[in-house]
Write an enzyme that holds these catalytic residues in place. Structure first.
Site, PDB file in Angstrom:
ATOM      1  N   ASP A 258      15.527   0.444  13.566  1.00 16.70           N
ATOM      2  CA  ASP A 258      14.605   1.580  13.767  1.00 16.70           C
ATOM      3  C   ASP A 258      15.248   2.709  14.581  1.00 16.70           C
ATOM      4  O   ASP A 258      14.546   3.458  15.280  1.00 16.70           O
ATOM      5  CB  ASP A 258      13.289   1.120  14.444  1.00 16.70           C
ATOM      6  CG  ASP A 258      12.542   0.101  13.588  1.00 16.70           C
ATOM      7  OD1 ASP A 258      12.604   0.224  12.346  1.00 16.70           O
ATOM      8  OD2 ASP A 258      11.914  -0.808  14.144  1.00 16.70           O
TER       9      ASP A 258
ATOM     10  N   SER B  95       0.836  -1.212   0.000  1.00 20.86           N
ATOM     11  CA  SER B  95       0.000   0.000   0.000  1.00 20.86           C
ATOM     12  C   SER B  95       0.871   1.263   0.000  1.00 20.86           C
ATOM     13  O   SER B  95       0.507   2.267  -0.616  1.00 20.86           O
ATOM     14  CB  SER B  95      -0.974   0.001   1.182  1.00 20.86           C
ATOM     15  OG  SER B  95      -0.289   0.108   2.399  1.00 20.86           O
TER      16      SER B  95
ATOM     17  N   HIS C 113       8.205   3.364   9.437  1.00 17.84           N
ATOM     18  CA  HIS C 113       7.902   2.507  10.588  1.00 17.84           C
ATOM     19  C   HIS C 113       6.572   2.962  11.202  1.00 17.84           C
ATOM     20  O   HIS C 113       6.359   4.171  11.394  1.00 17.84           O
ATOM     21  CB  HIS C 113       9.034   2.605  11.619  1.00 17.84           C
ATOM     22  CG  HIS C 113       8.810   1.699  12.785  1.00 17.84           C
ATOM     23  ND1 HIS C 113       9.005   0.333  12.712  1.00 17.84           N
ATOM     24  CD2 HIS C 113       8.364   1.944  14.038  1.00 17.84           C
ATOM     25  CE1 HIS C 113       8.701  -0.212  13.874  1.00 17.84           C
ATOM     26  NE2 HIS C 113       8.308   0.741  14.703  1.00 17.84           N
TER      27      HIS C 113
ATOM     28  N   MET D 163      10.625  -6.339   5.496  1.00 17.43           N
ATOM     29  CA  MET D 163      10.635  -6.871   6.853  1.00 17.43           C
ATOM     30  C   MET D 163      11.924  -7.621   7.192  1.00 17.43           C
ATOM     31  O   MET D 163      11.911  -8.592   7.935  1.00 17.43           O
ATOM     32  CB  MET D 163       9.408  -7.766   7.060  1.00 17.43           C
ATOM     33  CG  MET D 163       8.090  -7.038   6.812  1.00 17.43           C
ATOM     34  SD  MET D 163       7.935  -5.449   7.679  1.00 17.43           S
ATOM     35  CE  MET D 163       7.418  -6.032   9.274  1.00 17.43           C
TER      36      MET D 163
HETATM   37  C1  GAR Z   1       3.658  -0.484   6.862  1.00 18.32           C
HETATM   38  O1  GAR Z   1       2.688  -0.178   7.838  1.00 18.32           O
HETATM   39  C2  GAR Z   1       5.045  -0.186   7.394  1.00 18.32           C
HETATM   40  O2  GAR Z   1       5.080   0.880   8.283  1.00 18.32           O
HETATM   41  C3  GAR Z   1       5.375  -1.476   8.087  1.00 18.32           C
HETATM   42  O3  GAR Z   1       4.889  -2.472   7.251  1.00 18.32           O
HETATM   43  C4  GAR Z   1       3.699  -2.001   6.617  1.00 18.32           C
HETATM   44  C5  GAR Z   1       3.785  -2.325   5.168  1.00 18.32           C
HETATM   45  O4  GAR Z   1       2.554  -2.097   4.542  1.00 18.32           O
HETATM   46  N1  GAR Z   1       6.793  -1.595   8.290  1.00 18.32           N
HETATM   47  C6  GAR Z   1       7.326  -2.126   9.384  1.00 18.32           C
HETATM   48  O5  GAR Z   1       6.664  -2.574  10.313  1.00 18.32           O
HETATM   49  C7  GAR Z   1       8.835  -2.112   9.409  1.00 18.32           C
HETATM   50  N2  GAR Z   1       9.318  -2.373  10.716  1.00 18.32           N
HETATM   51  P1  GAR Z   1       2.445  -2.039   2.970  1.00 18.32           P
HETATM   52  O6  GAR Z   1       3.137  -3.275   2.407  1.00 18.32           O
HETATM   53  O7  GAR Z   1       0.967  -2.050   2.716  1.00 18.32           O
HETATM   54  O8  GAR Z   1       3.105  -0.783   2.498  1.00 18.32           O
END
Ligand code: GAR
Length: 197
Positions: free
Chosen positions: A147, A12, A111, A92
């Site tokens: 982070d 997203s 984050h 991740m």
């Molecule tokens: C996002 O909310 C981002 O902040 C988080 O993963 C999600 C990915 O969503 N990242 C972490 O937690 C990193 N530590 P997306 O694939 O829909 O963009």
């Protein structure tokens, strides 16, 4: 600004970057490739639907790290794109110093908390369970502390009585979708400096 996106999830945030780019809101930003460690990830689908070059590259185990021969392969592939900016948009895996040294001061991460609170995995759940009234999202430069790099920008989100964790997640993600394109545009336009500049 040649921009390469790394992600493992739904995509997203990548979608929000692509949309902003199509609306010419990102200045001289060119998305050169989206790379994922998950072959079935939404982020690769998002990229394909928008005619953006993709690569699925295996990253091996442990699941939360990029190391050893896999790291070498990723470095080799990313180098070919000669990116000015690398965006971790839901990637991740922890990047080790050996990786960072190859792409010094050009990697940002999004984050889903107001750092330095709630570092690491499950940040939204941790904030929700802790009962904080304000959480949000953070964009920071990536260094070898998870982070822990210099904060570039943050957006707050209120947690209201009666909010479920899923509601908080959707609010945090909505904030991410505004903040991340905004930061990329400002980096491209020179309104936010790169650390080494
Ligand atoms: C996002 O909310 C981002 O902040 C988080 O993963 C999600 C990915 O969503 N990242 C972490 O937690 C990193 N530590 P997306 O694939 O829909 O963009």
């Amino acid at each position: 600004m040649k921009t390469l996106i790394l992600g493992s999830g739904n995509g997203s945030n990548a979608a929000s970057i692509i949309t902003a780019s199509k609306q010419s809101l990102l200045g001289p930003t060119e998305i050169v490739c989206i790379i994922s460690d998950v072959s079935t990830s939404g982020i690769l689908k998002v990229a394909n639907e928008n005619d953006i070059e993709t690569q699925f590259v295996e990253a091996g185990s442990p699941k939360h790290k990029l190391s050893g021969e896999f790291e070498t392969k990723w470095i080799e592939i990313i180098r070919k794109y000669n990116p000015d900016l690398i965006v971790m948009a839901g990637f991740m895996r922890i990047l080790e110093r050996s990786f960072l040294n190859n792409f010094k001061d050009i990697i940002i991460n999004i984050h889903p908390s107001l750092l330095p609170s709630f570092k690491g995995l499950q940040a939204i759940e941790k904030a929700f369970e802790r009962g904080v009234k304000i959480t949000g999202c953070t964009i920071h430069w990536v260094n070898d502390e998870v982070d822990g790099g210099q904060i570039i920008a943050q957006a707050p989100v209120r947690i209201m009585d009666g909010d479920t964790c899923e509601i908080v997640r959707s609010k945090v993600q909505a904030a991410e979708h505004m903040l991340l394109p905004w930061v990329i545009g400002d980096l491209a336009n020179g309104n936010i400096p790169f650390p080494s500049s």
